[in-house]
Design an enzyme around this catalytic site. Sequence first.
Site, short mmCIF file in Angstrom:
data_model
loop_
_atom_site.label_atom_id
_atom_site.label_comp_id
_atom_site.label_asym_id
_atom_site.label_seq_id
_atom_site.Cartn_x
_atom_site.Cartn_y
_atom_site.Cartn_z
N GLY A 1 0.80 -1.21 0.00
CA GLY A 1 0.00 0.00 0.00
C GLY A 1 0.83 1.27 0.00
O GLY A 1 2.07 1.25 0.11
N HIS A 2 0.14 2.41 -0.08
CA HIS A 2 0.82 3.70 -0.18
C HIS A 2 1.57 4.04 1.11
O HIS A 2 1.13 3.74 2.22
CB HIS A 2 -0.17 4.82 -0.52
CG HIS A 2 -1.29 4.98 0.47
ND1 HIS A 2 -1.16 5.67 1.65
CD2 HIS A 2 -2.57 4.54 0.43
CE1 HIS A 2 -2.30 5.67 2.30
NE2 HIS A 2 -3.17 4.97 1.58
N ASN A 3 2.74 4.64 0.94
CA ASN A 3 3.60 5.09 2.04
C ASN A 3 4.14 3.96 2.92
O ASN A 3 4.65 4.20 4.01
CB ASN A 3 2.90 6.13 2.92
CG ASN A 3 2.67 7.44 2.20
OD1 ASN A 3 1.61 7.67 1.62
ND2 ASN A 3 3.68 8.31 2.20
#
Length: 345
Positions: free
Chosen positions: A241-243
């Site tokens: 996922g993001h980050n």
Amino acid sequence: MEFTVKQIAGLLGGEIEGDGELKINQLAKIEEGKSGTISFLSNLKYEAYLYTTEASAVIVDKHFEARKKVNTTLIRVENSYTAFTQLLQQYEQIIKGTKQGIEQPSHLGEGTTTGEGLYLGAFAYVGNNGKIGKNVKIFPQAFVGDNVCIGDNTVIHSGVKIYNNTVIGKNCTFFANAVIGSDGFGFAPQPDGSYKTIPQLGNVIIEDSVSIGAGTTIDCATMGSTIIREGVKLDNLVQVGHNVEIGKHTVIAAQAGIAGSTKIGEKCVIGGQAGFNGHITVPNGTKVGGQAGITKTWEQEGLSLNGTPAIEFKDSLRSAAIFRKLPQLEKRVNELEKKIKDDKQ
């Protein structure tokens, strides 16, 4: 391509027992070895094949003691598995090195610089203002967006999609249909029950010597960067996922999923179908069992976790043993309740 046993032993730092002038032109499993092939013996469950194999040479541990007569040439090394892996890597580099040049039709964008030894396959697309290092291989039907940097000796297989602004280090491998830099799953709930898209404006940074499996997806950051550190190995169909940040030399098996902003430490080993909540931290050296659910931050390094919600491995085994006995325990409780009731009457 053909090498002598002596040349291979020199590469691996091994000692020869047998004919060092034999010619080797292929690698093989020990049970499938034929004349002209080289194999290895690491797992002693396969020792019986050493005495029957037709392979011209077999790599074994330095201190291995044969129980029968061996008819093949042996190369003795400190660790046969590691040595054979090294040999596979060398063979792979030779194969990769044969691909060079730009096939047509393909597209190389304006302002993109390339190093020597580039291979750009037919129907591949590379965007504008990128930087591609030496000996990079981009196979047919791959897509590389604008402002993408790719380090030396990286291989991008067919169907891979690399979005704008991604930064990739040296000696990386991306297998078919991996997607790097697509939008993170960011939606803000609205008073009317609908969702508003949160723009994902960050990028993905992948450091040196990373392997990304087929169909694996790594989302770009909302802001900043999703970071995959040096030496990470992701299996097929992993979702990042993001980050998210994954520490150096961590390995993750197929179908694992990591929610946004989670930090995974260095040298972790994560089993298939494991799941991670967002915004948590997993410390260095953690081992996670297959299908485990990591729902919280853990502080201690080197733990083995299992189950959902995940607990320490030994505790999960005890819990599983109790769970299996629940039907019998229920029966005993019912019998005791009946006995108590009968005694009161």
